[in-house]
Design an enzyme around this catalytic site. Sequence first.
Site, PDB file in Angstrom:
ATOM      1  CG  ASP A   1      -2.219  -0.521   1.078  1.00  0.00           C
ATOM      2  OD1 ASP A   1      -2.731  -0.417  -0.038  1.00  0.00           O
ATOM      3  OD2 ASP A   1      -2.796  -1.038   2.053  1.00  0.00           O
ATOM      4  CB  CYS A   2       3.734   2.132   1.888  1.00  0.00           C
ATOM      5  SG  CYS A   2       2.665   1.984   3.311  1.00  0.00           S
TER       6      CYS A   2
END
Length: 818
Positions: A490-491
């Site tokens: 997600d990052c």
Amino acid sequence: MNPYGHFDDDHREYVITRPDTPLPWLNYLGCEEFFGIISNTAGGYSFYRDAKLRRLTRYRYNNVPLDSNGRYLYIRDGNDIWSPTWKPIRATLDRYECRHGLGYTQIIGQRNGIAVTTRHFVPLGRTCEVWDVRVRNTSPHPKRVQLWGFIEWCLWDAMDDASNFQRNYSTGQVEVEPQAIYHVTEYRERRNHYAYFSSSVPTAGFDTSRNAFVGVHEGLDAPRAVVAGNCTNSIAYGWQPIGVHQIDLDLSPGEEKRLHFLIGYAENPDDKKFSPGMVRKGQLVANKAPAQKVRAELANSSAIDAAFAELKDYWADLLSNYKAEVPDPHVSRMVNIWNQYQCMTTLNLSRSASGFESGIGRGMGYRDSNQDLLGVVHLQPQRSRQRIIDLASTQLSDGTCFHQYQPLTKKGNADIGGGFNDDPLWLPLSVYAYIAETGDNTILAERCPYADKPDAASTLMDHLELSMNYTLRNRGPHNLPLIGHADWNDCLNLNCFSTTPGESFQCAGDIAGSVAESVMIAGLFCAACDRMAAIYRLLGQEAKAADVLARKAEMQKAIETNGWDGQWFLRAYDAHGHKVGSKESEEGRIFIESQGWCVLGGVGSKDGKARIALDSVKKHLATPNGIVLQQPAYSTYHVELGEVTSYPPGYKENAGIFTHNNTWIQCAEALLGDGAQAMEYFLSICPSKKEEQIETYRCEPYVYSQMTAGPDAPTPGEAKNSWLTGTAAWSFVAISQYILGITPSPAGLVVNPCIPPSWKGFAISRKFRGKTYNIDVRNPRGVCKGVNRMTVDGQTIDGNTIPLNLGGNIVSVQVVLE
Ligand code: BGC
Ligand code: NOJ
């Protein structure tokens, strides 16, 4: 070894013997519609279906002490006041024991000749939670004690409750009947549900106003009414409504008294909301019939005992689906008990409510829940079927997916971002797992509308094909899949370019026409192609199977050509076309995810790239506490890489040990045949093993944590974000399918273990398609892998798939590794 507690495998419990654990050690109550989180000192809260929208009791986040508000009991014995769950008073206990079991928690607190045992659980089929309380006088003298049961109501919407004080300090309402307090905030207007807190025995008093019971300036460790020795019978009107019952008990020496409290949720149809003829000025009287029915049915201890026995049977029955006898006690208790239990918890709650997820921010995640299904299809086929349809129904007609949906409404929302290009590809994995387990391919024809086209006549199969085509249609200059907002990581926000402080990386805008590509998605796509090919073959659609495998070959080629960095797979290309996760990078030179997924997608299996990649993982990323996400950690913020560089080195996605992706490497090592390495990695993140270093690890040693601090952090080995993590499902897949190697397939169970050479053998008992398979695996020559001989009910068979039609209800399978 662990001063805080130990496993009790026979009772399937974790026993905590000291209340001051390094962090609150949690358990979950409920497995259907009513849930609660409960800590080892009875902290936590309860909710109906949705931790955000139907929160029953109030929790205080990030408070001092950390775990504040809960299901609290107070005892007053003469002038001595104390809490049998230690908190909130924290008076020293002569004895303390907390047993976290499957769906229940029992806490014993004893002080000065009074022992209080409380068992919390949610009965099956009910929307209420029981606190089954026993108070025993262990002293040689008669005793008169007072007992208070305390909860604080949450005003339903947990977000509004925690922020909108200008309104909600003026909305709280209750109604009180003998032995029962009803929380009816907003029931007068648009809600048709209320909550109740009831006592099974007559009470000596009650309170419903926190200001009256606790005081404005006092804390829960010294509530005014407990200090004074009496409730005030307050009726809350706005402010902070609570539920408190006071019970006075006379106990002769050795005598035990038993009683229980219920926290319940009840709904009425709109036309039956109020009791007829009982409308008073300023207060409509709620129709209590549904609550009274439950209270009556659970009025006595034998009903409580029966409900608890039913819950125990439910879990015993569930866990009888898969049982392993293995030489390692850590593996044994994880795979037989706690890992499967945690898988059920992630099925129920996705990433919504835990000690690290507030229950407000996130609902059911699209990629998360699809992966969670991999750990529960063998336990809950019917619920898995429904979940797959619910998830697919949050896919949009262009192939993208709502990243999450709210469990109460089942409606997708973009509150935590969207455009994650890995999302669609998890659906083929969960659907295949469901079909392989159950043989039910009717699910493919199930009507499943798109979230933006509720009237579409699309089927689940349409969603699968749309998902695959989404990846194919969205490729970049290297023929690799575009990453979109991010992929599993997600990052890794390669299109975000966020410079505004505090802006959510998950939601910040994406640049149009970006060419950032993900090698991990490419590997995942290859693995999804294998699943799709198997599904087509099952339907007799050979041409489609061949076509999807051709697409896979194309993608493999793109990875081999543009995704290989010499010693490992690249991670991505950023928006400028620069390599991410390459020997050319100064930091973030090698990432774990693309190594895992490329190997699992079959890339480099023939030319040795797969082996080289895994050797690089070992060399550059492996630590005794698990495999770090990437190295070297990013020491500065990179606007072109996003949130991954926002964390201090060693935490979370910036070179933390993300246990979820460790499991892919375990699978990959098993796939390539190194059983010793696969097991070493498995044990390096195994919660039960962490008892050996619990002061460092700090989180619960019975469930996986999402991450452990990496060597770049000041506290390497410290865990965080326990309970709700994809590590649960994937660990079960890694151990049961890749290491112990019994994998469901449309044609039957495939037997292909990959174990440490030191293991002499193991046995699995597994239910599958209505039969029980007792599989005994021997390893006389100390190998890792290779089924040499297999007999099914005495009959030698070719290959290593147990044909579906062989054997009766109980099938005995003997396997010898060569
Ligand atoms: C976390 C991720 C998480 C994401 C979405 C990030 O801050 O580091 O692990 O997946 O938020 O909630
Ligand atoms: C936790 C999230 O729930 C999951 O969806 C994501 O893949 C991982 N963090 C990694 O960023």
